[in-house]
Scaffold this motif. Structure first.
Motif, short mmCIF file in Angstrom:
data_model
loop_
_atom_site.label_atom_id
_atom_site.label_comp_id
_atom_site.label_asym_id
_atom_site.label_seq_id
_atom_site.Cartn_x
_atom_site.Cartn_y
_atom_site.Cartn_z
N LYS A 64 -20.02 7.39 32.64
CA LYS A 64 -21.26 8.19 32.70
C LYS A 64 -21.20 9.26 33.99
CE LYS A 64 -24.73 5.91 30.02
NZ LYS A 64 -26.10 5.35 29.82
N SER A 65 -20.76 8.62 35.03
CA SER A 65 -20.74 9.30 36.31
C SER A 65 -19.59 10.45 36.23
CB SER A 65 -20.70 8.31 37.33
OG SER A 65 -19.30 7.74 37.36
N TYR A 66 -18.61 10.19 35.56
CA TYR A 66 -17.53 11.03 35.72
C TYR A 66 -17.88 12.25 34.51
CZ TYR A 66 -14.09 9.18 38.40
OH TYR A 66 -13.27 8.60 39.79
N ALA A 67 -18.62 11.88 33.54
CA ALA A 67 -19.07 12.84 32.63
C ALA A 67 -19.97 13.78 33.22
CB ALA A 67 -19.81 12.33 31.44
N PHE A 68 -21.13 13.19 34.05
CA PHE A 68 -21.82 13.90 34.71
C PHE A 68 -21.36 14.72 35.97
CE2 PHE A 68 -24.42 14.07 38.75
CZ PHE A 68 -25.21 15.09 38.45
N GLY A 69 -20.24 14.28 36.59
CA GLY A 69 -19.59 15.03 37.56
C GLY A 69 -18.81 16.38 36.82
N PHE A 70 -18.10 15.93 35.91
CA PHE A 70 -17.58 17.31 35.33
C PHE A 70 -18.44 18.30 34.68
CE2 PHE A 70 -13.93 13.98 34.37
CZ PHE A 70 -13.11 14.97 35.48
N LEU A 71 -19.41 17.93 33.97
CA LEU A 71 -20.63 18.64 33.82
C LEU A 71 -21.33 19.62 34.59
CD1 LEU A 71 -22.30 19.61 31.04
CD2 LEU A 71 -23.99 18.18 32.08
N ALA A 72 -21.59 18.80 36.06
CA ALA A 72 -22.19 19.53 36.94
C ALA A 72 -20.87 20.58 37.39
CB ALA A 72 -22.47 18.39 38.10
N ALA A 73 -19.73 20.19 37.54
CA ALA A 73 -18.58 21.18 38.21
C ALA A 73 -18.84 22.61 37.27
CB ALA A 73 -17.41 20.54 38.08
N ILE A 74 -18.74 22.41 36.01
CA ILE A 74 -18.41 23.43 34.96
C ILE A 74 -19.96 24.19 34.89
CG2 ILE A 74 -19.07 22.37 32.83
CD1 ILE A 74 -16.65 23.95 31.71
#
Length: 409
Positions: A64-74
């Motif tokens: 979940k944290s990686y999913a959130f991280g990628f979403l925040a970046a894009i």
């Protein structure tokens, strides 16, 4: 369900708007396809992880944290790009309106977007986008040793030059690179400090998260030992338990594990560090945090076995405890060591020039050393990471403090 629908609609609108900038900046169709595919993959992964994915309580699991991280970046890339495009579009509409009412053709025709402005927009947007990705893969293990010398007039003479290493907020449940953690533990030992203090949050949710790393952290060593306290995450408050007994068993397991790792865990207790004929009072409180955070810390109980005239070092996980309780206490606590804030894992720090993070709007004391009423606090930026699986500008910290007896002359 409605929230997801609204979110997806907004996400696609942002994507469509950003695509216009890409089409203005480049004529290669493969660039558009890559952007669209990347946007869809990030969105799909985020929706999956936060609906059908693992549910491990209020703390984000690693996927979940990686999913959130990628979403925040894009999203950051899209929003910054759109800010530039929108400002240009306002100008384009005004220009078209002027042409409609005052121009020679009397037609409402939007001028073409300027290519250089789209290039500038995407170039600027690429900086935080790249920084967030860098933070996820390199920044979170970019360990820094921060060294301070602190002078005190009433420091016992035998402790002049005494060296302390502080680490905080390990968050072992977030680790995903053993080699980097081995390097950091070795870096701590290379400081060769007299004592090591750990100021809370060994895990995210459960004691079992520390098991793969227990042997490694057991290798931490200092002449006068290792001391620790609990942070808000150590109590298991952010995950659902079948029974209260199961939750207490988890906490007992973590306490036992710390003991087996060689840490002397202070639970509203005190110890004396002795050197020759002199001594320091070490006080450790359980977590006490402002607002909705657990308030198990009891400063009066922790200090019940020490003297008012002792030189005191206090271990307290949350710096709001120092602000709300410690500074108002009848005892003078010379140095408090805290953590908790992580510096939000995001900010800008240029020593002597800039020190900024959004977390400053939540915590007055959020990173580094502060002085109030003749008392000092060091807020460690944290060893690990939580939520966003990275760090940007606020790097993982190993604090080394040397105590100096100030010459009264």
């Amino acid at each position: 369900m409605l929230r997801w629908i609204v979110f997806v609609i907004i996400y696609f609108i942002l994507g469509f708007y950003t695509l216009q900038a890409l089409k203005t900046a480049t004529r290669f169709p493969w660039v558009y396809f890559v952007f669209v595919a990347m946007s869809l993959i990030v969105l799909g992964n985020f929706i999956f992880q936060f609906t059908w994915g693992e549910t491990a309580g209020r703390v984000l699991s690693r996927p979940k944290s990686y999913a959130f991280g990628f979403l925040a970046a894009i999203l950051t890339f899209k929003i910054i790009t759109i800010i530039f495009l929108f400002s240009e579009d306002i100008f384009r509409v005004i220009a078209a309106g002027y042409q409609k009412f005052y121009g020679t053709t009397r037609e409402f025709s939007l001028p073409e977007r300027r290519r250089f402005l789209s290039l500038i927009a995407m170039g600027i947007a690429a900086i935080p986008f790249g920084a967030l990705l860098y933070g996820m893969y390199r920044g979170k293990y970019n360990f820094k040793v921060l060294k301070y010398k602190m002078e005190f007039e009433d420091l016992p003479p035998a402790f002049d030059g005494y060296q302390i290493t502080q680490i905080s907020d390990i968050h072992s449940g977030s680790f995903d690179n053993r080699g980097k953690i081995e390097y950091a533990v070795d870096l701590i030992n290379k400081q060769k400090s007299d004592v090591i203090f750990f100021t809370g949050d060994m895990v995210n949710n459960k004691a079992e998260e520390m098991k793969p790393w227990a042997e490694l952290f057991s290798s931490l060593s200092a002449v006068d030992g290792k001391y620790s306290i609990l942070g808000n995450h150590d109590y298991g408050d952010y995950v659902t338990w079948n029974t209260e007994e199961e939750k207490m068993k988890n906490l007992d397991e973590l306490k036992l594990m710390q003991k087996e790792m060689g840490f002397d865990l202070l639970l509203n207790e005190s110890r004396y560090l002795k050197k020759e004929e002199d001594k320091l009072a070490l006080i450790g409180v359980e977590n006490w945090g402002r607002g909705g955070f657990r308030k198990s810390g009891d400063l009066n109980k922790a200090a019940s076995e020490i003297s008012k005239d002792d030189f005191k070092i206090l271990l307290s996980h949350d710096p709001s405890h120092w602000e709300d309780v410690v500074l108002k206490d009848k005892y003078h606590y010379h140095l408090t060591l805290s953590g908790h804030t992580h510096g939000m894992q995001f900010g800008i720090e240029i020593p002597g020039w800039v020190k900024w993070s959004p977390v400053k709007w939540r915590y007055k004391y959020w990173a580094g050393i502060y002085e109030e009423l003749g008392e000092f606090i060091n807020v460690n930026r944290g060893f690990g990471f939580l939520g966003y699986p990275g760090r940007v500008g606020i790097w993982p910290e190993i604090t080394v403090i040397t105590l100096i007896k100030k010459d009264l002359t």
